[in-house]
Design an enzyme around this catalytic site. Sequence first.
Site, PDB file in Angstrom:
ATOM      1  N   SER A  93      36.373  53.705  39.755  1.00 48.35           N
ATOM      2  CA  SER A  93      37.024  54.178  40.982  1.00 48.35           C
ATOM      3  C   SER A  93      38.555  54.079  40.931  1.00 48.35           C
ATOM      4  O   SER A  93      39.225  54.579  41.831  1.00 48.35           O
ATOM      5  CB  SER A  93      36.522  53.375  42.195  1.00 48.35           C
ATOM      6  OG  SER A  93      35.165  53.639  42.450  1.00 48.35           O
ATOM      7  N   PRO A 117      42.287  50.394  43.969  1.00 45.75           N
ATOM      8  CA  PRO A 117      42.595  49.345  42.988  1.00 45.75           C
ATOM      9  C   PRO A 117      41.363  48.520  42.656  1.00 45.75           C
ATOM     10  O   PRO A 117      40.466  48.343  43.488  1.00 45.75           O
ATOM     11  CB  PRO A 117      43.650  48.495  43.712  1.00 45.75           C
ATOM     12  CG  PRO A 117      43.406  48.719  45.167  1.00 45.75           C
ATOM     13  CD  PRO A 117      42.918  50.135  45.279  1.00 45.75           C
ATOM     14  N   ASP A 118      41.303  48.043  41.396  1.00 48.35           N
ATOM     15  CA  ASP A 118      40.225  47.129  41.055  1.00 48.35           C
ATOM     16  C   ASP A 118      40.595  45.736  41.541  1.00 48.35           C
ATOM     17  O   ASP A 118      41.616  45.532  42.198  1.00 48.35           O
ATOM     18  CB  ASP A 118      39.935  47.155  39.546  1.00 48.35           C
ATOM     19  CG  ASP A 118      41.099  46.623  38.709  1.00 48.35           C
ATOM     20  OD1 ASP A 118      42.054  46.067  39.285  1.00 48.35           O
ATOM     21  OD2 ASP A 118      41.044  46.767  37.481  1.00 48.35           O
ATOM     22  N   PHE A 119      39.785  44.756  41.234  1.00 48.01           N
ATOM     23  CA  PHE A 119      40.017  43.416  41.753  1.00 48.01           C
ATOM     24  C   PHE A 119      40.876  42.570  40.827  1.00 48.01           C
ATOM     25  O   PHE A 119      41.710  41.801  41.286  1.00 48.01           O
ATOM     26  CB  PHE A 119      38.673  42.702  41.997  1.00 48.01           C
ATOM     27  CG  PHE A 119      37.995  43.142  43.271  1.00 48.01           C
ATOM     28  CD1 PHE A 119      38.150  42.421  44.441  1.00 48.01           C
ATOM     29  CD2 PHE A 119      37.220  44.292  43.300  1.00 48.01           C
ATOM     30  CE1 PHE A 119      37.540  42.822  45.623  1.00 48.01           C
ATOM     31  CE2 PHE A 119      36.606  44.705  44.471  1.00 48.01           C
ATOM     32  CZ  PHE A 119      36.762  43.969  45.629  1.00 48.01           C
ATOM     33  N   ARG A 120      40.692  42.694  39.519  1.00 48.03           N
ATOM     34  CA  ARG A 120      41.224  41.678  38.611  1.00 48.03           C
ATOM     35  C   ARG A 120      42.409  42.097  37.756  1.00 48.03           C
ATOM     36  O   ARG A 120      42.870  41.314  36.947  1.00 48.03           O
ATOM     37  CB  ARG A 120      40.089  41.172  37.707  1.00 48.03           C
ATOM     38  CG  ARG A 120      39.074  40.336  38.479  1.00 48.03           C
ATOM     39  CD  ARG A 120      37.964  39.812  37.585  1.00 48.03           C
ATOM     40  NE  ARG A 120      37.157  38.835  38.300  1.00 48.03           N
ATOM     41  CZ  ARG A 120      36.174  39.135  39.141  1.00 48.03           C
ATOM     42  NH1 ARG A 120      35.876  40.404  39.347  1.00 48.03           N
ATOM     43  NH2 ARG A 120      35.496  38.202  39.757  1.00 48.03           N
ATOM     44  N   GLN A 137      28.623  47.932  41.919  1.00 49.24           N
ATOM     45  CA  GLN A 137      29.238  46.785  42.571  1.00 49.24           C
ATOM     46  C   GLN A 137      30.253  47.233  43.618  1.00 49.24           C
ATOM     47  O   GLN A 137      30.754  46.418  44.380  1.00 49.24           O
ATOM     48  CB  GLN A 137      29.958  45.915  41.537  1.00 49.24           C
ATOM     49  CG  GLN A 137      29.053  45.314  40.485  1.00 49.24           C
ATOM     50  CD  GLN A 137      29.842  44.569  39.431  1.00 49.24           C
ATOM     51  OE1 GLN A 137      30.098  43.381  39.542  1.00 49.24           O
ATOM     52  NE2 GLN A 137      30.244  45.287  38.389  1.00 49.24           N
ATOM     53  N   ASN A 138      30.577  48.520  43.621  1.00 50.39           N
ATOM     54  CA  ASN A 138      31.649  49.027  44.468  1.00 50.39           C
ATOM     55  C   ASN A 138      31.186  49.211  45.907  1.00 50.39           C
ATOM     56  O   ASN A 138      30.017  49.517  46.168  1.00 50.39           O
ATOM     57  CB  ASN A 138      32.176  50.350  43.913  1.00 50.39           C
ATOM     58  CG  ASN A 138      32.699  50.203  42.499  1.00 50.39           C
ATOM     59  OD1 ASN A 138      33.128  49.123  42.103  1.00 50.39           O
ATOM     60  ND2 ASN A 138      32.642  51.271  41.732  1.00 50.39           N
ATOM     61  N   ASP A 184      33.033  51.333  47.923  1.00 48.81           N
ATOM     62  CA  ASP A 184      33.778  52.503  48.389  1.00 48.81           C
ATOM     63  C   ASP A 184      32.890  53.690  48.750  1.00 48.81           C
ATOM     64  O   ASP A 184      33.338  54.646  49.378  1.00 48.81           O
ATOM     65  CB  ASP A 184      34.818  52.925  47.353  1.00 48.81           C
ATOM     66  CG  ASP A 184      34.241  53.099  45.953  1.00 48.81           C
ATOM     67  OD1 ASP A 184      33.172  53.724  45.828  1.00 48.81           O
ATOM     68  OD2 ASP A 184      34.853  52.594  44.991  1.00 48.81           O
ATOM     69  N   HIS A 226      26.631  45.166  46.228  1.00 50.41           N
ATOM     70  CA  HIS A 226      27.530  44.362  47.057  1.00 50.41           C
ATOM     71  C   HIS A 226      27.773  44.994  48.421  1.00 50.41           C
ATOM     72  O   HIS A 226      28.761  44.700  49.087  1.00 50.41           O
ATOM     73  CB  HIS A 226      28.848  44.125  46.317  1.00 50.41           C
ATOM     74  CG  HIS A 226      28.668  43.350  45.041  1.00 50.41           C
ATOM     75  ND1 HIS A 226      29.625  43.300  44.044  1.00 50.41           N
ATOM     76  CD2 HIS A 226      27.632  42.588  44.604  1.00 50.41           C
ATOM     77  CE1 HIS A 226      29.179  42.548  43.056  1.00 50.41           C
ATOM     78  NE2 HIS A 226      27.976  42.108  43.373  1.00 50.41           N
ATOM     79  N   CYS A 257      24.779  39.038  67.191  1.00 49.11           N
ATOM     80  CA  CYS A 257      23.570  39.665  67.751  1.00 49.11           C
ATOM     81  C   CYS A 257      22.968  40.725  66.842  1.00 49.11           C
ATOM     82  O   CYS A 257      21.922  41.297  67.163  1.00 49.11           O
ATOM     83  CB  CYS A 257      23.881  40.270  69.118  1.00 49.11           C
ATOM     84  SG  CYS A 257      24.927  41.755  69.053  1.00 49.11           S
ATOM     85  N   ASN A 297      33.906  51.270  28.666  1.00 47.41           N
ATOM     86  CA  ASN A 297      34.825  50.336  29.309  1.00 47.41           C
ATOM     87  C   ASN A 297      36.146  50.315  28.541  1.00 47.41           C
ATOM     88  O   ASN A 297      36.240  50.807  27.410  1.00 47.41           O
ATOM     89  CB  ASN A 297      34.205  48.934  29.302  1.00 47.41           C
ATOM     90  CG  ASN A 297      34.563  48.124  30.530  1.00 47.41           C
ATOM     91  OD1 ASN A 297      34.629  48.649  31.640  1.00 47.41           O
ATOM     92  ND2 ASN A 297      34.798  46.842  30.350  1.00 47.41           N
TER      93      ASN A 297
END
Length: 352
Positions: free
Chosen positions: A77, A83-86, A157-158, A160, A177, A188, A273
């Site tokens: 993505s 943006p990615d996380f890491r 895992q995304n 979006d 996720h 509630c 990757n």
Amino acid sequence: MSEKEGGTVDEQDINELIPLAEALTVTTAPLPLTPDPMSSESHKNLILHERSVEGVKRYIEDGKCRNIIVMAGAGISTSAGIPDFRSPSCGLYAKIQEKYKLKDPQLMFEIGYFKKHPEPFFSLAKDLLPEGFKPTPSHHFVRLLHDKGLLLRHYTQNVDGLERKTGIPDDKIVEAHGSFHLSHCTACNKEFPFVWMQEQIRNEVVPMCACGGLIKPDIIFFGESLPSRFFQCVLQDFVNCDLLIIIGTSLIVQPFASLIEKVRSNCPRLLINREKVGTSEESYLAKLIKRFTPEKDIDKNSLFGSLMYKEGLNFQDSLNRDVALLGDCDDIVKVFAEAMGWSLDLERIMKG
């Protein structure tokens, strides 16, 4: 350290070994993707003809592949602008660290912290919303696999939701996720649609329910259980998988990362990757424990046991099971589509 009666190692021995193990932890360096010459007999036992695009292509064209599972992470993505996380300088965790000065940027996504301090998350959430973002070639490639009748399931895992925008049917997608597709009150459990939550996030408003409860998007925070559908699909899908494609992920977050071990031992695994991830690593400590503790005495289903006997991706085995195609995910899927004779189909899907 001495070998104890019965051939086991006690806790004191293990504690004494930890500093040594940390110093001596090793990772086996993968060999080049081109296989070494083999005898005709061993060649018959190969899972893939060779570790390359051509090897995977031949496997598919030979009719051995009808149930592909795709495991995707943030890397598919990033070219959409999410943006990615890491990533050290531009990932979400780096932005969080810079703006909020948290001791650990992952706190932002821990459910306990969120319930006490929801403001930072909803300020950051604008970067996670799928509005205005378009699917990437990697997303469209997964749709192409579906159109070819080859996609068993797409695990992502995304959060979006870009897979949905390509037209992949909902039942083919497992959002491990969660996603922003729906939101619920934490008190509630009242349900709220995406368009409503979208407006709250745009205005950086902390959404509250009429009951007084905090409303949270259906994304999974640290400390929460994964969706029940995730576990149901894993049980029925991975035993039937005949090609596992892992794309754009660091294979760090569990239990998602462990899914690569769920396919059968003769199922090829293709990693697309920027770098090799998920490779087998074994520490000196693990080797010593295995030496002094019989395998039958270790519960492989426990966390300890799974770490001791982790196999991971192996790019140097003699069976040509695992393949790594390294580089930009979007570029690689285009090369793969061209090799399969699917370039025009991919272009058509991308144009909508």
